[in-house]
Design an enzyme around this catalytic site. Sequence first.
Site, PDB file in Angstrom:
ATOM      1  N   HIS A 189      49.724  46.481  48.505  1.00 17.67           N
ATOM      2  CA  HIS A 189      48.746  46.675  47.443  1.00 17.67           C
ATOM      3  C   HIS A 189      49.161  45.911  46.187  1.00 17.67           C
ATOM      4  O   HIS A 189      49.826  46.442  45.315  1.00 17.67           O
ATOM      5  CB  HIS A 189      48.642  48.175  47.157  1.00 17.67           C
ATOM      6  N   HIS A 206      47.170  54.532  47.056  1.00 19.48           N
ATOM      7  CA  HIS A 206      47.772  55.219  45.900  1.00 19.48           C
ATOM      8  C   HIS A 206      47.470  56.724  45.813  1.00 19.48           C
ATOM      9  O   HIS A 206      46.820  57.197  44.879  1.00 19.48           O
ATOM     10  CB  HIS A 206      47.386  54.532  44.592  1.00 19.48           C
ATOM     11  N   ASP A 264      50.752  48.669  43.767  1.00 17.35           N
ATOM     12  CA  ASP A 264      49.529  48.596  42.965  1.00 17.35           C
ATOM     13  C   ASP A 264      49.799  47.784  41.698  1.00 17.35           C
ATOM     14  O   ASP A 264      49.333  48.128  40.600  1.00 17.35           O
ATOM     15  CB  ASP A 264      48.984  49.984  42.626  1.00 17.35           C
ATOM     16  N   HIS A 293      47.425  42.791  33.450  1.00 15.57           N
ATOM     17  CA  HIS A 293      46.250  42.655  32.590  1.00 15.57           C
ATOM     18  C   HIS A 293      46.592  41.770  31.398  1.00 15.57           C
ATOM     19  O   HIS A 293      47.721  41.806  30.878  1.00 15.57           O
ATOM     20  CB  HIS A 293      45.777  44.018  32.076  1.00 15.57           C
TER      21      HIS A 293
END
Length: 433
Positions: A51, A225, A298, A302
């Site tokens: 992920h 998750h 995960d 950003h």
Amino acid sequence: MSSYLIRGATFPDGTVKDLAVDNGLIAENADDAEVIDASGLHVLPGLVDLHTHLRQPGREDAETIETGSRAAALGGYTAVCAMANTDPVADAAGIVEQVWRLGREVGLVDVQPIGAVTLGLKGERLAELGAMADSAARVRVFSDDGHCVHDAAVMRRALEYVKAFDGVIAQHAEDPKLTVGAQMNEGEQSAQLGLTGWPAVAEEAIIARDALLAAHVGSRLHVCHVSTAGSVEVLRWAKGRGIRVTAEVTPHHLLLTDELAATYDPVYKVNPPLRTSEDVTALREALADGTIDAVATDHAPHAREDKECEWAAARPGMLGLETALPIVIKTMVRTGLLDWAGVADRMSHTPARIAGLTGAGGAGGAGAHGRPLAVGEPANLVLVDPAAEKTVVPSELASISRNTPYAGLTLPGAITATFLRGRATVLDRKAQA
């Protein structure tokens, strides 16, 4: 191609011995090999991440396949599964092939694209699942991560479709009608802070529904998750019935709690949200006993403007690739919940098996499970110094983005070397060109 003799490494089963790397494979011996003193170091199969968000194409201001691959190698990974929520969405053969080829060109880790379940992640019409499966990328995992496939009929069709080529649907378990406006975990902390809560049942209800659908269809379901104690109980129930369901937990859900939201620092905003200490305890125990099958990062980089803003406007997500193994050492190994063989299973063997990555994970990938590192396997390896400690400094991370929740935290364990099919991608704790 270089040959290496890794001398005196500790294997996952606790034995101490030499390991030779020659011609890209683990070998009986290696002539004219470069000797690496591995005294006190653990050797593990290269880590596999189910992920990862690499953001390319579309958000190269946050991450690229090159920078994400370098972060992965520094974290001990030799294979990562790249999520489909790019721009454009990876919902067609041409796009997943682009990601796959870019990963091959960079060459620091194997980048395996995950295809979208539905066109544009809209949850309405199935994406080109068959075409992506038949493409050069050989996609076997499909996910609308970031969005739940909330329509039960669409989810059933997806499960039926991928069954033909032993694919798997990886679900972002979130009932959207229960999380409208949600900002953090629903509970005592959300009430005190005045933030709209994300209830645990929004995750648990979707897992239960999808487990029943997978049982009805006879297909494979993977839950992304997992974050609540209730989800753990649903997974135990499903596995007890023989349903073909697997699940992952993130490092941040093994360590951090919703109390951090009191800082209003958006670096702690993530989806699913950080939960309670009771949830953290349940997740650790479930990873230890195998109810949760794997650790997945995960990794969600950003751009600065998407994180350095007020909490409500911030995008959810945290960096994870370079800190995942140290957090597992802190939360699972040093607490006695997992031994090193367990780490190899949850972070290498089992993720490779779930994703169908033959040759990855150090145990035959999709073809076997749980064997120790063996002669003839691809030399996908990581050397770890378990006694070392390192303080997380965001500016020193390889990712373009800086949204790590661990800034200033000293974590145990250091990745000293990573090898991808016998080629050193990290040596002496430094990424190789």
